[in-house]
Scaffold this motif. Structure first.
Motif, PDB file in Angstrom:
ATOM      1  N   VAL A   1      -0.351 -57.159  46.268  1.00 15.08           N
ATOM      2  CA  VAL A   1      -1.051 -56.809  45.029  1.00 15.08           C
ATOM      3  C   VAL A   1      -0.323 -57.417  43.833  1.00 15.08           C
ATOM      4  N   LEU A   2      -1.094 -58.020  42.924  1.00  9.60           N
ATOM      5  CA  LEU A   2      -0.566 -58.559  41.671  1.00  9.60           C
ATOM      6  C   LEU A   2      -1.238 -57.877  40.495  1.00  9.60           C
ATOM      7  N   GLY A   3      -0.448 -57.511  39.500  1.00 11.61           N
ATOM      8  CA  GLY A   3      -1.000 -57.041  38.237  1.00 11.61           C
ATOM      9  C   GLY A   3      -0.705 -58.062  37.160  1.00 11.61           C
ATOM     10  N   PHE A   4      -1.738 -58.505  36.444  1.00 10.95           N
ATOM     11  CA  PHE A   4      -1.532 -59.492  35.384  1.00 10.95           C
ATOM     12  C   PHE A   4      -1.936 -58.907  34.043  1.00 10.95           C
ATOM     13  N   GLY A   5      -1.222 -59.330  32.991  1.00  9.64           N
ATOM     14  CA  GLY A   5      -1.428 -58.791  31.651  1.00  9.64           C
ATOM     15  C   GLY A   5      -0.411 -57.680  31.439  1.00  9.64           C
ATOM     16  N   TYR A   6      -0.911 -56.488  31.106  1.00 14.65           N
ATOM     17  CA  TYR A   6      -0.041 -55.312  31.079  1.00 14.65           C
ATOM     18  C   TYR A   6      -0.648 -54.288  32.027  1.00 14.65           C
ATOM     19  N   ALA A   7      -0.382 -54.471  33.306  1.00 18.82           N
ATOM     20  CA  ALA A   7      -1.007 -53.671  34.352  1.00 18.82           C
ATOM     21  C   ALA A   7      -0.076 -52.645  34.953  1.00 18.82           C
ATOM     22  N   THR A   8       1.187 -52.594  34.519  1.00 21.56           N
ATOM     23  CA  THR A   8       2.148 -51.701  35.157  1.00 21.56           C
ATOM     24  C   THR A   8       1.745 -50.220  35.120  1.00 21.56           C
ATOM     25  N   PRO A   9       1.042 -49.712  34.092  1.00 27.84           N
ATOM     26  CA  PRO A   9       0.645 -48.304  34.155  1.00 27.84           C
ATOM     27  C   PRO A   9      -0.275 -47.983  35.333  1.00 27.84           C
TER      28      PRO A   9
END
Length: 239
Positions: free
Chosen positions: A40-48
């Protein structure tokens, strides 16, 4: 100009940001489940929105645009966040099964280029989840939140962009029906009531559009997306 990482951190630490995290995160989990054994990858500000998969997915990575800045994530354990350019991400092709984009498309310098780069990183039949400010919603007008920055989109505009990048939308939803105000009647548990009523009474007015799209290998596999090519007559000579 992207919202910087410090402003994003501050928003998601606030009651309004925590409410947005809960309402949007629930939609994403409903669509994708626990991502058991997936990359899984989160791009932008996806950490939440990435934390629920840390224990079940095979790998979870957060990539933040250089123009935004990066934070250490998660706060405990090995760092899983990195920084890079949206048009040249530091990964090989077809390496992720799922990609989630939040605070990404609205402020991208080249939205089509960003989507094509995400297409490159996804495995065949991989899925892309995008949470994008709704052009017709009030959150897109709230400049005090990160969702009020950049370029909001309508569902039809997103459909066109995704088709151009060889993605096929599989499911659509909306979130954030409460006004973007840090009031007790719009945050915390009260937001659940707003979401339920909003979905039934004014479904098109959710603050965010969420689309779950699948990567296609050939443009011809996108039904109903044929294009017309306009052929103009030669312009009249000018003297």
């Amino acid at each position: 100009m992207r919202v910087d990482v410090l402003a994003l951190q501050s928003f998601y630490a606030s009651p309004l940001g925590l409410t947005a995290q809960a309402m949007v995160g629930r939609r994403i989990i409903d669509a994708w489940g626990d991502c058991q054994g997936l990359d899984v990858l989160g791009f932008g500000y996806a950490t939440p929105f990435l934390s629920p998969w840390l224990e079940r997915a095979r790998r979870v990575t957060a990539l933040m645009p250089a123009t935004q800045g990066v934070e250490r994530w998660p706060s405990v354990g090995p760092n899983l966040a990195c920084i890079g350019d949206e048009d040249r991400m530091p990964f090989t092709e077809a390496v992720f099964d799922r990609i989630i984009c939040v605070h990404a498309l609205e402020e991208a310098e080249n939205p089509r280029g960003l989507l094509r780069e995400l297409w490159r990183l996804l495995a065949p039949e991989g899925r892309l989840m995008m949470a994008v400010a709704n052009r017709g919603g009030i959150w897109a007008r709230a400049e005090s939140t990160p969702f009020g920055q950049g370029r909001p989109y309508s569902r039809s505009q997103l459909s066109t962009l995704l088709a151009d990048a060889m993605f096929q939308p599989m499911a659509w939803s909306r979130a954030l029906y409460a006004p973007p105000l840090a009031w007790k009647m719009t945050t915390g548990g009260a937001a659940e009531t707003w979401e339920g009523v909003g979905e039934r009474v004014w479904p098109a007015l959710g603050g965010l559009i969420l689309v779950d799209a699948v990567k296609r290998l050939y443009a011809d596999s996108l039904p109903g997306q044929g294009r017309r090519v306009l052929l103009a007559q030669p312009a009249a000579a000018r003297f």
